[in-house]
Scaffold this active site. Structure first.
Site, PDB file in Angstrom:
ATOM      1  N   GLU A 242       1.296  16.806 -16.901  1.00 62.73           N
ATOM      2  CA  GLU A 242       2.727  17.033 -16.827  1.00 62.73           C
ATOM      3  C   GLU A 242       3.252  17.621 -18.130  1.00 62.73           C
ATOM      4  O   GLU A 242       4.089  18.511 -18.140  1.00 62.73           O
ATOM      5  CB  GLU A 242       3.427  15.705 -16.515  1.00 62.73           C
ATOM      6  CG  GLU A 242       4.876  15.872 -16.192  1.00 62.73           C
ATOM      7  CD  GLU A 242       5.506  14.558 -15.737  1.00 62.73           C
ATOM      8  OE1 GLU A 242       6.445  14.637 -14.964  1.00 62.73           O
ATOM      9  OE2 GLU A 242       5.061  13.483 -16.168  1.00 62.73           O
ATOM     10  N   GLU A 357      11.973  12.776 -27.362  1.00 67.57           N
ATOM     11  CA  GLU A 357      11.902  11.725 -28.387  1.00 67.57           C
ATOM     12  C   GLU A 357      10.607  10.922 -28.233  1.00 67.57           C
ATOM     13  O   GLU A 357       9.933  10.610 -29.210  1.00 67.57           O
ATOM     14  CB  GLU A 357      13.119  10.789 -28.281  1.00 67.57           C
ATOM     15  CG  GLU A 357      14.421  11.384 -28.804  1.00 67.57           C
ATOM     16  CD  GLU A 357      15.019  12.450 -27.900  1.00 67.57           C
ATOM     17  OE1 GLU A 357      14.646  12.523 -26.705  1.00 67.57           O
ATOM     18  OE2 GLU A 357      15.850  13.248 -28.386  1.00 67.57           O
TER      19      GLU A 357
END
Lengths: 375, 358
Positions: A242, A357
């Site tokens: 992914e 993040e």
């Protein structure tokens, strides 16, 4: 070291010729609408008939056993031709690699062919209201029952789930086990009894994702991927895909960068050196991503945590390409069109597949080796 | 297609890394900056023995080149250890001399460059206006773009009959104490014509590529040193590298560097192709930004100690800023990339040699 692509040129030419003859002249309606979803499904069928829907898969499941380099070349041609977005990408790029690694032969034979043809389109169901970046906090449960499992709880932000046929994701099967343990990875039909789906309008209102409510949804044992309780490990083996190359191939960015340069040519104000700088920078970054792809497929080892480096890069590049295009369009930038559709899509890039993040934490701790700490 | 260094190329880089680690470059840099080039020139000879300068000299002229992939591998290590001296200038000069069509000049100097007995400096105004370390160089070349004139200056040449000795102008101090820059005025012509212009363009491109590789090495070392420091330095009862503000900044530095290396390798492989100038500019723009971001992060994470002259890493921090703009700042390279993409239409800038147009 070389960049000799000549051995794959015959394949490139075949793909290019086919696309030239088959890519619809007018853009299909957005795949995030019911009408567009159907049109994109029909396009998947057409790709499949030419054995071009899953070129890197084994032949027996509808692929061509294409090498990773051939796949990169396919993607370059696909996006350069302006071909439609891939409505089945979550299945092809996220579920299929997991199945190929952890699935049984029976599962592969049953699941992969209809995925390749677009007959069954898959939605990823990972996030929950209380489990976004902190995926291991997920609470939806799978409880043992005769011959299978009963699913309960809620999944959300499930991309394509408004119109897709089936879903896949991790469920908590042993609530007593630790956060990363006692999870089981399951496949389920989205029209199952006890399953309610509520489409969610994304930022432009199109129902690009959905939330899913499970009330004793039955899943047979044959739809468990990997061993029960091993769901975290199974799920994590997908994240490399992914975040890495397979979900966002270089071809889409090099094609967008070439279109951006063409747009600059058309709309350029020679005095606007700041915009010129951004156009060139976006093109350079797309080239860097392409070359990095060649580097990746040249390596023998698994990229592992380095896929997080990729995810940060492509998601920010995608935004930069589209923001720059909208700025070139000036006051027309807010009007509908392919650049705006791409822009809205690119806005989600730094959020899905693990927020940037989280990716930066992974890079810092697992690639650079910085110390772990309380978040 | 195999777009990674082969085993031999990796070994070459590792060998240089070992050689330079052993040389203790911070001391060499400080001596060089103080006007004592002895240790630096000794290191130059070691580098030459390792084959570095021969990479840019054609085999016919006594070298092993041109081998651009090996050249960027070497310059990555030279940057990683912040080696002082006109390294980039010497290999760019080799390219200039190879293409200038003056066989006497080439025959006099190319074997010496390959053999490590000639330190050469070069100015290519307006993009490269100063000659680095001209007072130490055995030969200083400049090409005046306006009049297509190749001029050799200085040059305590042995057997270099056509060379004229000249005294370089007064040294101009750089932020990087090891970069001693000299203005170079025009002298007598030793070669003229379109071949000179083409050779100067090629020299510029190879110099900018070597500089880009040097920057990736600088950035890599800055990141390595800063990661090490952040893991060791404790504040608030924990290593500062455990704080996300520090982690994320260093992660971004890695992302920048990881996507610069393929551009540098890609440009090296484009040597001799019509895309070379474009690909070099893409690499130099990215390398300048990535290495400078590494330097800024290194300074910020080190805090006050990184801002001192005596802390060795500040030599790397200063060099990264200087090389950010040497051989063309990023904006000019980006303009050159775009100009190449739209078929030579000048999008402004224009201090760099124009790319070839197909």
């Amino acid at each position: 070291m070389d960049l000799d692509l000549s051995p794959v040129e015959p394949f490139r030419a075949e793909v290019r010729d086919w696309l030239r003859a088959h890519v619809p002249a007018a853009a299909l309606p957005s795949l995030e609408t019911e009408e567009g979803f159907a049109a994109h499904r029909a396009w998947e069928r057409e790709l499949h008939r030419a054995r071009l829907s899953v070129v890197s898969w084994p032949e027996r499941y509808g692929g061509r056993d294409a090498t990773p380099l051939e796949w990169l070349v396919f993607e370059e041609e696909y996006y350069a031709a302006g071909a439609p977005g891939r409505v089945s990408q979550n299945g092809i790029n996220l579920l299929a690699p997991t199945l190929l690694r952890h699935g049984t032969p029976e599962q592969l034979d049953r699941v992969l062919p209809p995925m390749a043809s677009g007959e069954v389109i898959w939605a990823q169901a990972w996030s929950e209201p209380g489990a976004g970046s902190d995926l291991a906090a997920l609470r939806a449960t799978a409880t043992r029952t005769d011959g299978g499992w009963l699913l309960n709880g809620q999944k959300t932000w499930s991309s394509r789930a408004a119109f897709a046929d089936r879903g896949f994701g991790p469920f908590r099967s042993d609530p007593a086990a630790g956060r990363h343990h006692g999870l089981t990875y399951l496949m389920f039909p989205l029209d199952a009894e006890g399953l309610t789906r509520r489409p969610i309008g994304r930022i432009d209102g199109k129902p690009a994702f959905a939330e899913l409510f499970f009330d004793d949804v039955f899943v047979p044992d044959s739809d468990v991927i990997g061993a029960p309780g091993e769901g975290w490990r199974v799920a994590m083996s997908t994240t490399g895909n992914e975040r890495g190359l397979t979900l966002r191939s270089p071809g889409r960015f090099t094609a967008a960068a070439d279109r951006l340069v063409a747009l600059w040519r058309e709309h350029a104000d020679p005095a606007d050196t700041a915009l010129r700088d951004r156009v060139a920078d976006a093109w350079i970054r797309a080239r860097a991503y392409r070359l990095k792809g060649f580097e990746t497929v040249s390596r023998a080892d698994d990229v592992g945590a380095e896929s997080s480096v990729n995810k940060v890069f492509w998601s920010e590049l995608d935004l930069a390409l589209h923001e720059t295009a909208l700025d070139l369009l000036g006051p027309d930038g807010e009007l509908g069109g392919e650049w705006l559709e791409g822009y809205v899509f690119s806005l989600a890039g730094p959020i899905y597949a693990g927020t940037n993040e989280i990716q930066r934490n992974v890079i810092a701790e697992r690639v650079l080796g910085l110390p772990r700490a309380a978040r | 297609m195999k777009f990674i260094l082969d085993a031999e190329q990796r070994l070459f880089g590792e060998t240089l890394h070992k050689l330079l680690t052993g040389a203790g470059t911070p001391g060499v840099i400080r001596s060089w900056a103080a006007g004592e080039p002895g240790p630096g020139l000794a290191l130059w000879r070691s580098l030459s023995e390792a084959g570095v300068f021969a990479l840019a000299v054609p085999e016919a002229a006594g070298g092993a080149g041109p081998l651009p992939v090996e050249l960027v591998t070497a310059f990555h290590e030279l940057g990683r250890h912040a080696v002082p001296g006109p390294l980039v200038e010497t290999v760019a000069a080799a390219e200039l001399l190879s293409g200038i069509g003056d066989e006497g000049l080439a025959a006099a100097w190319l074997p010496r460059i390959a053999g490590g007995t000639a330190v050469v400096s070069l100015a290519l105004p307006p993009a490269v206006p100063y000659a680095l370390d001209a007072d130490i160089a055995d030969l200083v070349l400049t090409v005046d773009r306006a009049v297509d004139r190749a001029v050799d200056r200085a040059g305590a040449g042995d057997g270099g009959d056509e060379l004229r000795k000249a005294v370089p102008g007064a040294v101009r101090p750089s932020l990087d104490p090891a970069r001693r820059l000299f203005p170079v005025g025009p002298g007598g012509a030793s070669a003229t014509g379109p071949a000179v212009r083409a050779a100067a363009g090629a020299a510029y491109d190879l110099g900018a590529l070597a500089c880009a590789a040097q920057l990736t090495g600088l950035g890599r070392r800055l990141l390595e040193a800063t990661v090490e420091y952040a893991a060791a330095r404790r504040q608030f009862g924990q290593p500062i590298g455990a704080f996300q503000a520090v982690k994320h900044r260093l992660a971004d530095v890695l992302v920048g560097l990881e996507y610069t290396r393929p551009l540098v390798h890609g440009a090296a492989l484009a040597y001799g192709s019509p895309d070379f100038a474009r690909d070099v500019s893409a690499a130099k723009a990215a390398a300048s930004e990535a290495a400078y971001a590494a330097a800024r992060a290194a300074l910020q994470v080190h805090g006050a100690i990184g801002y001192t002259d005596e802390y060795d890493l500040s030599l790397w921090i200063r060099k990264a800023r200087a090389l950010h703009s040497a051989w063309g700042p990023p904006a000019e390279h980006r303009a050159r990339v775009l100009s190449s993409l739209v078929g030579g239409q000048d999008p402004g800038g224009g201090r760099l040699p124009p790319p070839r147009v197909r």
